[in-house]
Design a protein around this motif. Structure first.
Motif, mmCIF file in Angstrom:
data_model
loop_
_atom_site.group_PDB
_atom_site.id
_atom_site.type_symbol
_atom_site.label_atom_id
_atom_site.label_comp_id
_atom_site.label_asym_id
_atom_site.label_seq_id
_atom_site.Cartn_x
_atom_site.Cartn_y
_atom_site.Cartn_z
ATOM 1 N N TRP A 210 42.714 46.585 37.502
ATOM 2 C CA TRP A 210 42.108 45.964 38.683
ATOM 3 C C TRP A 210 42.537 44.503 38.869
ATOM 4 O O TRP A 210 41.761 43.673 39.360
ATOM 5 C CB TRP A 210 40.582 46.059 38.617
ATOM 6 C CG TRP A 210 40.047 47.395 39.044
ATOM 7 C CD1 TRP A 210 40.732 48.471 39.491
ATOM 8 C CD2 TRP A 210 38.646 47.781 39.048
ATOM 9 N NE1 TRP A 210 39.885 49.509 39.773
ATOM 10 C CE2 TRP A 210 38.590 49.118 39.517
ATOM 11 C CE3 TRP A 210 37.455 47.150 38.709
ATOM 12 C CZ2 TRP A 210 37.397 49.824 39.651
ATOM 13 C CZ3 TRP A 210 36.260 47.833 38.842
ATOM 14 C CH2 TRP A 210 36.239 49.170 39.310
ATOM 15 N N SER A 211 43.725 44.163 38.428
ATOM 16 C CA SER A 211 44.281 42.837 38.669
ATOM 17 C C SER A 211 43.366 41.722 38.177
ATOM 18 O O SER A 211 43.143 40.717 38.854
ATOM 19 C CB SER A 211 44.571 42.643 40.175
ATOM 20 O OG SER A 211 45.265 41.448 40.419
ATOM 21 N N GLN A 212 42.862 41.897 36.970
ATOM 22 C CA GLN A 212 41.921 40.910 36.429
ATOM 23 C C GLN A 212 42.571 39.934 35.452
ATOM 24 O O GLN A 212 41.871 39.186 34.772
ATOM 25 C CB GLN A 212 40.777 41.647 35.720
ATOM 26 C CG GLN A 212 39.873 42.426 36.670
ATOM 27 C CD GLN A 212 38.786 43.205 35.948
ATOM 28 O OE1 GLN A 212 38.806 43.340 34.727
ATOM 29 N NE2 GLN A 212 37.828 43.722 36.707
ATOM 30 N N ARG A 213 43.877 39.903 35.353
ATOM 31 C CA ARG A 213 44.545 39.075 34.355
ATOM 32 C C ARG A 213 44.266 37.589 34.597
ATOM 33 O O ARG A 213 44.424 37.076 35.698
ATOM 34 C CB ARG A 213 46.060 39.321 34.383
ATOM 35 C CG ARG A 213 46.802 38.661 33.216
ATOM 36 C CD ARG A 213 48.277 39.048 33.231
ATOM 37 N NE ARG A 213 48.952 38.460 34.386
ATOM 38 C CZ ARG A 213 49.502 37.253 34.400
ATOM 39 N NH1 ARG A 213 49.466 36.499 33.310
ATOM 40 N NH2 ARG A 213 50.102 36.800 35.491
ATOM 41 N N TYR A 214 43.861 36.898 33.545
ATOM 42 C CA TYR A 214 43.524 35.477 33.618
ATOM 43 C C TYR A 214 44.735 34.627 33.237
ATOM 44 O O TYR A 214 45.568 35.019 32.402
ATOM 45 C CB TYR A 214 42.362 35.151 32.674
ATOM 46 C CG TYR A 214 41.063 35.819 33.060
ATOM 47 C CD1 TYR A 214 40.282 35.320 34.094
ATOM 48 C CD2 TYR A 214 40.626 36.965 32.390
ATOM 49 C CE1 TYR A 214 39.096 35.938 34.455
ATOM 50 C CE2 TYR A 214 39.433 37.588 32.741
ATOM 51 C CZ TYR A 214 38.677 37.076 33.778
ATOM 52 O OH TYR A 214 37.499 37.681 34.139
ATOM 53 N N THR A 222 30.708 34.115 33.264
ATOM 54 C CA THR A 222 29.858 35.150 32.688
ATOM 55 C C THR A 222 29.930 36.392 33.581
ATOM 56 O O THR A 222 30.280 36.292 34.768
ATOM 57 C CB THR A 222 28.397 34.669 32.599
ATOM 58 O OG1 THR A 222 27.898 34.451 33.928
ATOM 59 C CG2 THR A 222 28.286 33.384 31.793
ATOM 60 N N PRO A 223 29.611 37.563 33.071
ATOM 61 C CA PRO A 223 29.710 38.779 33.894
ATOM 62 C C PRO A 223 28.526 38.918 34.852
ATOM 63 O O PRO A 223 27.629 39.755 34.659
ATOM 64 C CB PRO A 223 29.734 39.902 32.851
ATOM 65 C CG PRO A 223 28.986 39.349 31.690
ATOM 66 C CD PRO A 223 29.291 37.877 31.668
ATOM 67 N N SER A 228 31.428 46.110 42.436
ATOM 68 C CA SER A 228 31.703 47.346 41.703
ATOM 69 C C SER A 228 31.155 47.175 40.285
ATOM 70 O O SER A 228 30.407 46.239 40.013
ATOM 71 C CB SER A 228 33.216 47.589 41.653
ATOM 72 O OG SER A 228 33.840 46.528 40.937
ATOM 73 N N THR A 229 31.548 48.055 39.397
ATOM 74 C CA THR A 229 31.170 47.864 38.009
ATOM 75 C C THR A 229 32.029 46.775 37.378
ATOM 76 O O THR A 229 33.142 46.491 37.833
ATOM 77 C CB THR A 229 31.315 49.176 37.212
ATOM 78 O OG1 THR A 229 32.647 49.683 37.380
ATOM 79 C CG2 THR A 229 30.322 50.210 37.694
ATOM 80 N N ALA A 431 26.815 51.391 28.525
ATOM 81 C CA ALA A 431 27.480 50.548 29.522
ATOM 82 C C ALA A 431 27.400 51.179 30.907
ATOM 83 O O ALA A 431 26.881 52.280 31.082
ATOM 84 C CB ALA A 431 28.934 50.321 29.110
ATOM 85 N N GLU A 432 27.971 50.479 31.896
ATOM 86 C CA GLU A 432 27.837 50.921 33.282
ATOM 87 C C GLU A 432 28.604 52.207 33.559
ATOM 88 O O GLU A 432 28.117 53.097 34.255
ATOM 89 C CB GLU A 432 28.321 49.800 34.215
ATOM 90 C CG GLU A 432 27.383 48.591 34.218
ATOM 91 C CD GLU A 432 27.965 47.402 34.956
ATOM 92 O OE1 GLU A 432 29.200 47.346 35.138
ATOM 93 O OE2 GLU A 432 27.188 46.512 35.354
ATOM 94 N N ASN A 433 29.813 52.331 33.050
ATOM 95 C CA ASN A 433 30.642 53.520 33.274
ATOM 96 C C ASN A 433 30.721 54.324 31.986
ATOM 97 O O ASN A 433 31.297 53.862 30.999
ATOM 98 C CB ASN A 433 32.063 53.118 33.707
ATOM 99 C CG ASN A 433 32.087 52.625 35.138
ATOM 100 O OD1 ASN A 433 31.172 52.873 35.906
ATOM 101 N ND2 ASN A 433 33.140 51.918 35.498
#
Length: 686
Positions: A210-214, A222-223, A228-229, A431-433
């Protein structure tokens, strides 16, 4: 007014005494309570303490919520009321469990410093008016709180009545997860210390998804809630961080106290069904005595079973040593949808269930039932009805029973079965999923513990990675997250003769919540001789049947038996014809390794557990059942058998010795009444 000086003249502890790890000295089985004298006019205090002596109270927790009474907005302190209460208790021969008073800040502090207030995952601030209205990462809160701790510790650190220090109260009960900017910065520092580089964090969190690369630490927060999840690895690390942050706060208070006092220090854990935010395996080494708060949860199908598990887990945190039940209730609580009163005799039965499983202290919240505030309908040793009440008479009876049971203190529970339990696995499993939202971690944990209890087996609840030598059977229920070294310890235990029972959804992910490829459960495929190719859960209102006739629910798996015996199979359902229960028999000194791919009903699980216990040669105490707990505690020269009848019918039990509850000799067959308890000093007469 501002109080100064010390209430006692006594030599200060030496640096060596303060740095040593002190041991809490139980005096028999402690009978204790929380006392909140600030809720009452001083004219009531002497009456309260006289009644405490009458009922047999030996340990009293004070100053749990005392901050607003001790410190004024100008920073001055008034200890006159606390001095008087501590003096009265000391004169009555009652020891003190002294709170630091920091659990809830006073209104003047949150008014002047609203930045200390916690922020929830939806980004909204939680305001004063309840309790724990503070951010665990806030340096402003910590500065003010430690100033209070310093003043309290300096004043009372050498008081002769002081038996124990009580840091804050139920740390993390309400404020474990804070999402404010200060917490986000602290989370980034924690992540930097854990991973070192952004590249390492990206690998651990799988941010290519999901293109989350930092690219920079400042991009990480924080989350908070998303559309979405959320990234499950980020959520898992935030849970770890939050537990560590509160533990860091505990350490800060501990360090201040230790400068002034050599008395043991603890805080009250919440090993219970509905609190999961603290990883108490990390906390346990930091306290001088393990202390737990436990309340029956009537939202559960079997509250008594959860009580027994929580007590065994608390003993596990203490590494088998005696521990302290810091709080439980005489009757109803105030925070459940239906706050049920306890049946006659249940207060004693619940108390002795904890003692049977290792508690050497039985304490209650609270002494006198409040007349105002959020907990005014919470039960207490001294109820609203006063001393002319059945509850007070039962408290008097309990005091007598605990007094007669003083000789049990210091003995240890006898167990040769280990059950692996992990807060990290709990976080990752729920967890969520996930494959089925109807399957939770505690489903399997409680089911296996309940079956072991009913079999008469003694069970130690231990952390993954603990030393498993000496255990005949090791049970790993739904241990979804497990590290490589932790998994290898189970492999090694079986290679050296222990037997193992592993249940479904175990060994699926590593410590970063990364799935182990190649078929489940990857770290134990060779141990078990199986390979799970696919999960196949079933709907909550459906059941599956096994060839043996066992009825199961919630879960099946498409499992290949590579090198094991198939004991039972699914008849129908999404995994029809496939193995449901396997047993890889040990050779050349190794133990058997069982795998269970579904959740049987109570009767079916009891049969499976019985087979595994028998094969392992595990010791079992006769007379146990689903309704009757039989637990043994042993010392150097004697043993004690606890028979706890949770059922509605009297039971007969073979016993030889002396009953500490009734004060009668037990010879041959004894009757344990419905809801009753017997504690037999075995093979010894008065």
């Amino acid at each position: 007014m501002t109080s100064t000086g010390s209430p006692v003249n006594r030599p200060l502890a030496t640096a060596e005494q303060r740095s040593a790890r002190p041991r809490y000295a139980h005096r028999g089985i402690d009978f204790g309570c929380d006392y909140n004298p600030e809720q009452w006019d001083p004219s009531v205090w002497r009456e309260d303490i006289a009644l405490m002596r009458e009922v047999g109270v030996s340990l009293v927790a004070v100053n749990i919520f005392g901050w607003s009474h001790l410190q004024s907005p100008d920073g001055s302190f008034d200890f006159s009321g606390l001095d008087e209460v501590i003096g009265l208790l000391h004169d009555a021969g009652i020891r003190i469990n002294l709170g630091t008073g920091t659990s809830s800040p006073p209104p003047w502090l949150t008014t002047r410093h609203p930045e200390i207030l916690p922020v929830t995952a939806d980004g909204t601030t939680r305001f004063p008016g309840g309790r724990q209205a503070w951010c665990p990462s806030s340096p402003v809160f910590r500065e003010h709180a430690l100033t209070l701790v310093e003043a309290v510790a300096e004043r009372y650190g050498e008081h002769p009545a002081l038996a124990l220090w009580h840091v804050s109260n139920e740390l993390g009960c309400h404020n474990a997860h804070c999402h404010c900017d200060v917490s986000a910065a602290a989370f980034r520092r924690w992540l930097h210390a854990r991973y070192g580089t952004i590249a390492a964090l990206n690998r651990a969190w799988g941010t290519s998804f999901w293109s989350q690369r930092y690219t920079d630490w400042n991009e990480i927060g924080t989350p908070r809630l998303t559309l979405s999840t959320r990234n499950p690895s980020q959520v898992l690390d935030f849970s770890r961080f939050s537990s560590d942050e509160l533990l860091g706060y505990y350490r800060a208070e501990h360090a201040v106290i230790r400068r002034h006092s050599a008395v043991p220090i603890t805080t009250n854990f919440m090993v219970t069904a509905h609190i999961r935010e603290m990883d108490y395996w990390q906390w346990a080494p930091e306290v001088d005595v393990i202390a737990n708060d436990h309340y029956l949860d009537h939202r559960l199908d079997d509250p008594a079973a959860e009580l027994a598990f929580a007590a065994d887990l608390t003993r596990g945190l203490a590494k088998g040593a005696p521990w302290m039940l810091m709080e439980h209730s005489t009757g109803s609580v105030n925070w459940q949808p239906h706050n049920l009163a306890k049946a006659p005799g249940q207060m004693i039965r619940d108390s002795l269930q904890h003692v049977a499983r290792g508690a050497d202290s039985v304490c209650f919240f609270q002494w006198r039932a409040s007349l105002q505030g959020s907990e005014k309908f919470h039960s207490a040793l001294l109820p609203h009805a006063g001393t002319d009440s059945a509850l007070w008479r039962e408290a008097l009876e309990l005091g007598g029973v605990l007094d007669r049971m003083g000789e049990v203190a210091g003995t240890r529970v006898v167990a040769d079965v280990a059950l692996l339990f992990s807060w990290e696995a709990w976080w990752a499993t729920d967890a969520e999923n996930r494959p089925s939202s109807s399957v939770s971690y505690l489903d399997q944990v409680w089911a296996l513990h309940r079956a072991l209890r009913a079999s008469g087996a003694g069970v130690d609840v231990v952390r993954p990675g603990a030393d498993l030598s000496g255990y005949r059977l090791v049970v790993a229920p739904g241990l979804h997250l497990v590290r490589d070294d932790e998994a290898e310890i189970l492999n090694a235990a079986v290679a050296h003769g222990s037997h193992a029972l592993v249940t479904f959804y175990s060994g699926i992910v590593d410590e970063n919540d990364r799935v182990r490829a190649g078929g489940y459960p990857a770290p134990w495929r060779d141990l078990l001789g199986i390979r799970v190719e696919e999960f196949a859960p079933v709907l909550p209102d459906e059941v599956v049947v096994l060839e043996s006739g066992t009825v199961a629910s919630l879960w099946t798996e498409r499992l290949v038996a590579d090198d094991t015996d198939v004991i039972d199979r699914f008849v129908g359902g999404p995994s029809g014809g496939m193995p449901a229960l396997t047993r890889r028999r040990g050779t050349a000194g190794s133990g058997d390794a069982w795998y269970l791919a579904t959740l049987p009903d109570n009767a079916g699980l009891a049969r499976i557990v019985d087979s595994a216990l028998t094969a392992a040669g595990a010791n079992r105490v006769a007379g146990a059942s689903a309704d009757v707990d039989v637990v043994r505690r042993a010392g150097d020269d004697r043993t004690y058998r606890f028979i706890i009848n949770n059922g509605t019918d009297d039971v007969l039990h073979s016993a030889q010795g002396f009953d500490l509850v009734t004060g009668e000799v037990a010879s041959g067959t004894i009757r344990v009444p419905a809801g009753g308890v017997r504690v037999i000093r075995e093979d010894v007469t008065p």
